[in-house]
Design an enzyme around this catalytic site. Sequence first.
Site: not given
Length: 400
Positions: A130, A211, A246
């Site tokens: 990312w 993560d 999310k």
Amino acid sequence: MWQNIEAAPADSILGLTDAFKNDQNPQKVNLGVGVYKDEKSNTPILGVVKAAEKLLLEKESSKSYLPISGDPAYAREVQKLLFGASNEVVTSGRAVTVHAPGGTGALRVGGDLLKKFYPDAKVWISQPTWANHKGVFTTAGFGLSEYGYYDSESKSLDFKAMVTSLEAVPAGDIVLLHACCHNPSGVDLNAEQWREVAAIGKEKGWIPFLDFAYQGFGDGVDEDRCAVVEFAATGIDFLVASSFSKNFGLYNERVGALTVISPSAAEAGVAMSHLKATIRVIYSNPPAHGGLVVATILSDPDLHKLWLEELAAMRERIKAMRVALVEGLSKRGVSGDFSYITAQRGMFSFSGLSDDVVAWLRANKSIYVVGGGRINLAGLTSANIDYVCDAIAEILSSAS
């Protein structure tokens, strides 16, 4: 003050969203930013979130500060979600959790914490990763290195390269790992591979930093915690940054957590003292609302069940869009095998589309894709899937 200073470049992903908003094409499609969309291209508020907010509204009696570490009930529920309620890490007390402003905030708090005690360490990130990982950890003062991860030829995990890289990481360096639904590739490790990586971490003495932003978007809440469980079983120190943007749809509430796992409860207590000191000078106290929503849902059996059902519906819709994209391209006679897209997990896919194709889709069809060909499958719907497949088929056919 600013007259001789150049403007900072727009964020590569959020800047794409700004361009999308300004596009006047009624057929425009945003496959860029990592936000879940339903069949109507909306980012919905989950029904279970509305129910929890109603309960909170009825019983809330104060807007006073939360503790620096956040609400204790939130921390307990986060740990049960990460590890499983009966996991030894939870029952022994050798993990401590703080409420952070989103997953990004959790990463930054962890970076600042580690910089205090490992000032000369490097942070190792997957190739690719990312984009904001680089900014978060360089701003915290770390140098970066990369470990092997993705094979662009086979469109799959290059586990051999990953192992070779991780075996060469010096003790005391930090290895940032995507726990599931790798962003941007969508390519994950299996349980056996995670066990091997955890064993390498223990043997070599580097610090794992996981993560974990998409729990429940891969195969399920329990299945997706595999990496966390494997590292917990080693008994070593490691960190987990988690997010509820999310899987709870709480994007604008910025609900995240940083969990530090230690070999003993006593060491975890020391870690918590330094976590609080780190947080105090950044944002002092976390925002309350989103965390209380999450704690309310996870602690109530009926709401928890409803959340799992809504989460499963989101996960299955994304999987259905993966299949629809692959089948749509096949039906249009696009050369090449795109079946790797259905093997990937989570919201994202390395589609295999070149930057030239990405630029053409945006300029000619108002289809917005991140550079490198990463697409957000949640941006596809039954209403736009044919338009997207037609556009991709058109450019790939002309290019061949």
